[in-house]
Motif scaffolding. Structure first.
Motif, mmCIF file in Angstrom:
data_model
loop_
_atom_site.group_PDB
_atom_site.id
_atom_site.type_symbol
_atom_site.label_atom_id
_atom_site.label_comp_id
_atom_site.label_asym_id
_atom_site.label_seq_id
_atom_site.Cartn_x
_atom_site.Cartn_y
_atom_site.Cartn_z
ATOM 1 N N ASP A 301 6.764 -2.220 -5.279
ATOM 2 C CA ASP A 301 7.508 -2.154 -4.078
ATOM 3 C C ASP A 301 7.647 -3.457 -3.352
ATOM 4 O O ASP A 301 6.950 -4.338 -3.706
ATOM 5 C CB ASP A 301 7.126 -1.101 -3.153
ATOM 6 C CG ASP A 301 5.767 -1.452 -2.495
ATOM 7 O OD1 ASP A 301 4.839 -1.742 -3.258
ATOM 8 O OD2 ASP A 301 5.546 -1.446 -1.252
ATOM 9 N N SER A 302 8.784 -3.763 -2.459
ATOM 10 C CA SER A 302 9.117 -5.007 -1.985
ATOM 11 C C SER A 302 9.602 -4.288 -0.445
ATOM 12 O O SER A 302 9.738 -3.277 -0.145
ATOM 13 C CB SER A 302 9.846 -5.717 -2.528
ATOM 14 O OG SER A 302 11.465 -5.133 -2.081
ATOM 15 N N TRP A 303 9.587 -5.382 0.544
ATOM 16 C CA TRP A 303 10.576 -4.994 1.919
ATOM 17 C C TRP A 303 12.029 -4.958 1.388
ATOM 18 O O TRP A 303 12.214 -5.320 0.215
ATOM 19 C CB TRP A 303 9.955 -6.014 2.898
ATOM 20 C CG TRP A 303 8.523 -5.586 3.379
ATOM 21 C CD1 TRP A 303 7.528 -6.590 3.373
ATOM 22 C CD2 TRP A 303 8.332 -4.574 4.137
ATOM 23 N NE1 TRP A 303 6.447 -5.641 3.837
ATOM 24 C CE2 TRP A 303 7.011 -4.468 4.636
ATOM 25 C CE3 TRP A 303 9.265 -3.495 4.543
ATOM 26 C CZ2 TRP A 303 6.376 -3.548 5.190
ATOM 27 C CZ3 TRP A 303 8.359 -2.513 5.534
ATOM 28 C CH2 TRP A 303 7.054 -2.544 5.714
ATOM 29 N N HIS A 304 12.641 -4.848 2.458
ATOM 30 C CA HIS A 304 13.972 -4.712 2.014
ATOM 31 C C HIS A 304 15.195 -5.790 2.451
ATOM 32 O O HIS A 304 16.272 -5.550 2.126
ATOM 33 C CB HIS A 304 14.479 -3.345 3.052
ATOM 34 C CG HIS A 304 14.377 -3.795 4.615
ATOM 35 N ND1 HIS A 304 13.182 -4.073 5.031
ATOM 36 C CD2 HIS A 304 15.281 -3.866 5.543
ATOM 37 C CE1 HIS A 304 13.213 -4.027 6.129
ATOM 38 N NE2 HIS A 304 14.465 -4.283 6.553
ATOM 39 N N GLY A 308 12.339 -9.162 -3.177
ATOM 40 C CA GLY A 308 10.721 -9.349 -3.460
ATOM 41 C C GLY A 308 10.577 -10.020 -4.499
ATOM 42 O O GLY A 308 9.872 -9.501 -5.523
ATOM 43 N N ALA A 309 10.933 -11.286 -4.973
ATOM 44 C CA ALA A 309 10.803 -11.949 -6.264
ATOM 45 C C ALA A 309 9.384 -12.370 -6.522
ATOM 46 O O ALA A 309 8.815 -12.197 -7.293
ATOM 47 C CB ALA A 309 11.547 -13.165 -6.392
ATOM 48 N N THR A 310 8.814 -13.033 -5.465
ATOM 49 C CA THR A 310 7.335 -13.481 -5.477
ATOM 50 C C THR A 310 6.452 -12.260 -4.969
ATOM 51 O O THR A 310 5.086 -12.435 -5.053
ATOM 52 C CB THR A 310 6.827 -14.664 -4.618
ATOM 53 O OG1 THR A 310 7.418 -14.631 -3.215
ATOM 54 C CG2 THR A 310 7.997 -15.842 -4.896
ATOM 55 N N ASP A 311 7.083 -11.330 -4.339
ATOM 56 C CA ASP A 311 6.040 -10.233 -3.616
ATOM 57 C C ASP A 311 6.895 -9.100 -3.919
ATOM 58 O O ASP A 311 7.354 -8.508 -2.927
ATOM 59 C CB ASP A 311 5.935 -10.554 -2.120
ATOM 60 C CG ASP A 311 4.977 -9.448 -1.443
ATOM 61 O OD1 ASP A 311 4.174 -8.948 -2.231
ATOM 62 O OD2 ASP A 311 4.867 -9.259 -0.352
ATOM 63 N N ASN A 312 6.665 -8.284 -4.901
ATOM 64 C CA ASN A 312 6.022 -8.611 -6.200
ATOM 65 C C ASN A 312 6.723 -8.415 -7.550
ATOM 66 O O ASN A 312 6.051 -7.890 -8.380
ATOM 67 C CB ASN A 312 4.559 -8.101 -6.081
ATOM 68 C CG ASN A 312 3.631 -8.368 -6.913
ATOM 69 O OD1 ASN A 312 3.461 -9.553 -7.166
ATOM 70 N ND2 ASN A 312 2.835 -7.363 -7.333
ATOM 71 N N ALA A 313 7.865 -8.658 -7.535
ATOM 72 C CA ALA A 313 8.732 -8.450 -9.028
ATOM 73 C C ALA A 313 8.012 -9.456 -9.845
ATOM 74 O O ALA A 313 8.003 -8.831 -11.071
ATOM 75 C CB ALA A 313 10.132 -9.061 -8.606
ATOM 76 N N ASP A 314 7.646 -10.529 -9.673
ATOM 77 C CA ASP A 314 6.895 -11.447 -10.737
ATOM 78 C C ASP A 314 5.653 -10.757 -11.131
ATOM 79 O O ASP A 314 5.404 -10.753 -12.382
ATOM 80 C CB ASP A 314 6.562 -12.749 -10.090
ATOM 81 C CG ASP A 314 5.723 -12.766 -8.653
ATOM 82 O OD1 ASP A 314 5.447 -11.739 -8.085
ATOM 83 O OD2 ASP A 314 5.430 -14.029 -8.475
ATOM 84 N N GLY A 315 4.898 -10.136 -10.346
ATOM 85 C CA GLY A 315 3.501 -9.736 -10.631
ATOM 86 C C GLY A 315 3.842 -8.330 -11.599
ATOM 87 O O GLY A 315 3.161 -8.133 -12.758
ATOM 88 N N ALA A 316 4.642 -7.566 -11.101
ATOM 89 C CA ALA A 316 5.110 -6.295 -11.811
ATOM 90 C C ALA A 316 5.449 -6.561 -13.031
ATOM 91 O O ALA A 316 5.066 -6.114 -14.134
ATOM 92 C CB ALA A 316 6.176 -5.403 -11.043
ATOM 93 N N ALA A 317 6.275 -7.439 -13.404
ATOM 94 C CA ALA A 317 7.016 -8.041 -14.470
ATOM 95 C C ALA A 317 5.981 -8.694 -15.462
ATOM 96 O O ALA A 317 6.005 -8.257 -16.783
ATOM 97 C CB ALA A 317 8.263 -9.089 -14.408
ATOM 98 N N ALA A 318 5.289 -9.237 -14.908
ATOM 99 C CA ALA A 318 3.968 -9.771 -15.860
ATOM 100 C C ALA A 318 3.014 -8.730 -16.155
ATOM 101 O O ALA A 318 2.525 -8.868 -17.478
ATOM 102 C CB ALA A 318 3.203 -10.928 -14.942
ATOM 103 N N VAL A 319 2.464 -8.036 -15.483
ATOM 104 C CA VAL A 319 1.741 -6.803 -16.060
ATOM 105 C C VAL A 319 2.417 -5.911 -16.940
ATOM 106 O O VAL A 319 1.713 -5.806 -18.090
ATOM 107 C CB VAL A 319 1.539 -5.641 -14.632
ATOM 108 C CG1 VAL A 319 1.141 -4.563 -15.248
ATOM 109 C CG2 VAL A 319 0.810 -6.405 -13.524
ATOM 110 N N MET A 320 3.607 -5.638 -16.990
ATOM 111 C CA MET A 320 4.306 -5.146 -18.226
ATOM 112 C C MET A 320 4.384 -5.988 -19.280
ATOM 113 O O MET A 320 4.207 -5.401 -20.391
ATOM 114 C CB MET A 320 5.828 -4.645 -17.757
ATOM 115 C CG MET A 320 5.943 -3.742 -16.772
ATOM 116 S SD MET A 320 7.538 -3.465 -15.994
ATOM 117 C CE MET A 320 8.328 -2.688 -17.544
ATOM 118 N N GLU A 321 4.525 -7.181 -19.114
ATOM 119 C CA GLU A 321 4.690 -8.060 -20.280
ATOM 120 C C GLU A 321 3.234 -8.208 -21.035
ATOM 121 O O GLU A 321 3.258 -8.232 -21.961
ATOM 122 C CB GLU A 321 5.137 -9.496 -19.902
ATOM 123 C CG GLU A 321 5.030 -10.429 -20.833
ATOM 124 C CD GLU A 321 6.124 -10.261 -22.137
ATOM 125 O OE1 GLU A 321 6.217 -11.143 -23.125
ATOM 126 O OE2 GLU A 321 7.051 -9.386 -22.086
#
Length: 495
Positions: A301-304, A308-321
């Motif tokens: 999730d992110s705020w609106h 939310g690129a650094t908080d936390n799309a980057d983290g979510a994408a890295a976990v999936m990768e």
């Protein structure tokens, strides 16, 4: 005699060496080589990150956009061939969406203003065009006497903003001594306030204010925008850039007639009141250890006000990768490796906390907790993984030091004994399990991107995403094949 003395010296060095030197933590260089080859040469992490930020955008918990991101993640994990990709629902509350918003100064000159509504803000009663009422220099008794004038009005509720967010948190990997960990304390509120924010909100609600404007601590058009669901007490609430808010307040104080035009239309979503976590596994293969679990995760999730690129799309994408890499290289961990993308982190670690409460905490989950090994979270910051916050757990330092060393050519630096707060690993440590979060880059993080409208695609580099995914994959794998479980921290970080 020289040969004799040399022999004695060698024997002595072995006898008195520290355990970390005498017994070196095993590192599987072959599996790391495969992880690096897959992660560097066939990475899919940037595409996943781009889909979250550009195709979907902001992912406020409870919104259709968040659910779309969770559905996308589940589909990709199935495509990767992971075991049992699924969504797990938990009760959250009503969602929220914004359908229309504009704010402008129309007198004494026209000027579009920089602003953003707070999440779970109510709608205005259509378009409001009126002279704003500035309450930032008023005492509580003065505001009480103005009550009739506040009904339906555009209200500026705070004093002129004089303090700003101008310092990022220190980078602990650049020091040889402990430093303050976490985001710097927010700057003091606007000077000269005569009334608490709680009393101001109550008075404006009782008076029936049309819309409430307030400044924020950001500069240069950066808006720190959060929000909460105040239920029936919700008012239309807008955060303005401090520079624009201050300009209007000064004009009013100078006796200049100012008129604003505001229109905010929002919806509260009640059809689906669930939050969702996304989970999937790479099953363990050891007959004895496969029921034990190593986890990696981060919040989706992110705020609106931004994607939310650094908080936390980057983290979510890295976990999936990281999970994709392990599956692609045919990794066969002894223990099961499970991944999770959490919802509701921004509202209080809800997704991870609900998961731990359901599956791991308390007397009823004692057996599952004993089979749980470690949780690696990826959240605050951007850039590569420099190391890990060790939660004041010295026993893990030689382990993590050995696992980090193979990535020093890709930006890794060192592990930090201190702990960090306000991330999903706390859901685990507070329940008595091992949980860790990495040290990343904080340049412009606290002053520019964290919880702001500027947390956009441009803040993240593809190479950093690749490195994070590879480090996560390696740490998860090594924890899953290690002879012993990761030592549990003595005490959780509560800050």
């Amino acid at each position: 005699m020289k040969r004799y003395l040399l022999t004695i010296a060698v024997i002595g060095s072995c006898l008195f060496a520290s355990p970390a030197v005498a017994i070196q933590e095993p590192v599987d260089r072959d599996i790391i080589a495969k992880i690096r080859d897959e992660g560097l040469n066939r990475s899919q992490v940037y595409e996943t990150f781009t889909h979250f930020t550009e195709d979907i955008g902001p992912r406020l918990t409870g919104s259709p956009a968040y659910k779309a991101a969770a559905d996308y993640a589940q589909a990709k994990l199935k495509e990767y061939g992971l075991e049992n990709p699924r969504l797990e629902a938990w009760e959250f509350g009503r969602g929220w969406e914004m359908d229309k918003f504009s704010i402008e100064m129309v007198e004494p000159r026209y000027m579009p203003l920089i602003g953003y509504p707070e999440a779970w803000s109510a709608s205005t009663a259509g378009e409001i065009t009126a002279a704003p009422i500035f309450l930032g220099d008023k005492k509580q008794e003065d505001i009480a006497q103005m009550r009739d004038n506040l009904k339906g009005a555009i209200v500026m509720s705070q004093p002129i903003q004089t303090s700003f967010e101008r310092a990022d948190r220190p980078q602990p990997t650049l020091f040889d001594h402990p430093v303050a960990i976490g985001q710097p304390r927010p700057p003091a509120g606007p000077a000269g306030s005569f009334i608490t924010p709680q009393n101001m909100a109550r008075m404006l609600r009782e008076a029936g204010a049309g819309v409430v404007l307030r400044p924020n601590r950001g500069e240069h058009g950066t808006l720190f925008v959060l929000g909460r669901d105040n239920g029936e007490a919700a008012l239309p609430s807008i955060v303005l850039s401090a520079e624009h808010y201050n300009m209007i307040a000064r004009m009013i104080q100078r006796g200049i007639a100012v008129k604003l035009r505001v229109n905010l239309q929002t919806r509260f979503l009640t059809e689906d009141k669930n939050g969702y976590n996304v989970l999937a596994e790479l099953p363990g293969v050891d007959p004895v250890l496969r029921d034990e679990v190593v986890m990696i995760g981060g919040h989706l999730d992110s705020w609106h006000s931004s994607p939310g690129a650094t908080d936390n799309a980057d983290g979510a994408a890295a976990v999936m990768e990281a999970m994709r890499i392990l599956k692609a290289i045919g990794a066969r961990p002894k223990r099961t490796i499970r991944m999770a993308l959490w919802g509701g982190e921004e509202q209080g670690l809800h997704g991870s906390r609900r998961y731990v409460e359901k599956y791991l905490a308390g007397d009823a989950n004692k057996a599952a907790r004993e089979k749980f090994n470690v949780y690696f979270n990826l959240d605050p910051g951007s850039g590569p993984i420099y190391g890990w916050y060790l939660e004041n757990n010295a026993a893990v330092k030689p382990i993590f030091d050995a696992w980090l060393e193979p990535f020093k050519d890709l930006g890794a630096r060192k592990n930090i004994l201190q702990g960090i707060g306000n991330t999903d690993h706390l859901s685990y440590t507070r329940a008595g399990m091992a949980g860790f979060n990495p040290v990343q880059d904080y340049v412009d993080y606290d002053v520019r991107t964290h919880h702001t409208n500027m947390d956009t695609f441009e803040r993240v580099k593809a190479d950093d995403l690749k490195q994070c995914a590879m480090v996560l994959a390696s740490f998860a794998y090594h924890a899953a094949v290690r002879a012993e479980k990761i030592p549990v921290p003595v005490k959780a970080t509560e800050r």
